[in-house]
Scaffold this motif. Structure first.
Motif, mmCIF file in Angstrom:
data_model
loop_
_atom_site.group_PDB
_atom_site.id
_atom_site.type_symbol
_atom_site.label_atom_id
_atom_site.label_comp_id
_atom_site.label_asym_id
_atom_site.label_seq_id
_atom_site.Cartn_x
_atom_site.Cartn_y
_atom_site.Cartn_z
ATOM 1 N N SER A 19 -32.936 3.034 8.038
ATOM 2 C CA SER A 19 -34.050 3.836 8.522
ATOM 3 C C SER A 19 -34.616 3.244 9.804
ATOM 4 N N SER A 20 -35.065 4.112 10.703
ATOM 5 C CA SER A 20 -35.607 3.642 11.983
ATOM 6 C C SER A 20 -36.962 2.971 11.820
ATOM 7 N N GLU A 21 -37.664 3.265 10.735
ATOM 8 C CA GLU A 21 -38.975 2.668 10.498
ATOM 9 C C GLU A 21 -38.887 1.300 9.821
ATOM 10 N N CYS A 22 -37.752 0.993 9.235
ATOM 11 C CA CYS A 22 -37.620 -0.234 8.461
ATOM 12 C C CYS A 22 -37.001 -1.347 9.302
ATOM 13 N N CYS A 56 -44.343 1.893 -0.651
ATOM 14 C CA CYS A 56 -44.233 3.053 0.232
ATOM 15 C C CYS A 56 -44.316 4.349 -0.566
ATOM 16 N N LYS A 73 -44.784 13.630 9.431
ATOM 17 C CA LYS A 73 -44.988 12.496 10.326
ATOM 18 C C LYS A 73 -45.023 12.964 11.780
ATOM 19 N N CYS A 76 -40.889 -1.474 5.461
ATOM 20 C CA CYS A 76 -40.932 -0.287 6.302
ATOM 21 C C CYS A 76 -42.347 -0.034 6.805
ATOM 22 N N GLY A 77 -42.435 0.860 7.781
ATOM 23 C CA GLY A 77 -43.727 1.273 8.301
ATOM 24 C C GLY A 77 -43.900 0.890 9.745
ATOM 25 N N GLU A 78 -44.535 1.785 10.501
ATOM 26 C CA GLU A 78 -44.806 1.510 11.902
ATOM 27 C C GLU A 78 -46.181 0.866 12.074
ATOM 28 N N LYS A 86 -48.110 12.723 14.500
ATOM 29 C CA LYS A 86 -48.013 12.081 15.814
ATOM 30 C C LYS A 86 -48.433 13.041 16.922
#
Length: 104
Positions: free
Chosen positions: A45-48, A69, A77, A30-32, A81
């Motif tokens: 998850s959208s980040e993974c 994580c 978050k 995961c992570g952007e 941003k």
């Protein structure tokens, strides 16, 4: 003419080219901006996203090098941003009457 549907993949750790049809090991990270290893498998998850590795050894080495994580709430978050965008565009330090000129 027959076209082969084989797609080459590159291992994220050793940069070795391999074909997923022959041998592939998948692991979710995961992570952007900073990639981290989730405590539980979260494929939804959208980040993974799922990474393809050429061997079990590469997965183990990549997992060792990747930090675990830490949980951060979604609102935190989002606020981070918004803060990043406002600082980069010059809106963060602007007075209310000069925001219109900062946005142009």
């Amino acid at each position: 003419m027959i076209e082969e549907s084989r797609h080459e993949k590159v291992c994220p750790l050793c940069n070795k080219v391999f074909y997923p049809e022959n041998k592939v090991v998948q692991k979710t990270f995961c992570g952007e901006e900073v990639v981290c290893a989730p405590t539980v498998e979260k494929r939804s998850s959208s980040e993974c996203r799922v990474y393809d590795f050429c061997s079990e050894e590469c997965v183990a080495d990549y997992t060792e090098k990747t930090p675990e994580c830490t949980y951060e709430p979604g609102w935190k978050k989002l606020m981070g941003k918004i803060n990043k965008v406002s600082r980069s565009s010059g809106i963060a330090g602007a007075r209310p009457h000069s925001i219109r000129s900062a946005c142009k």
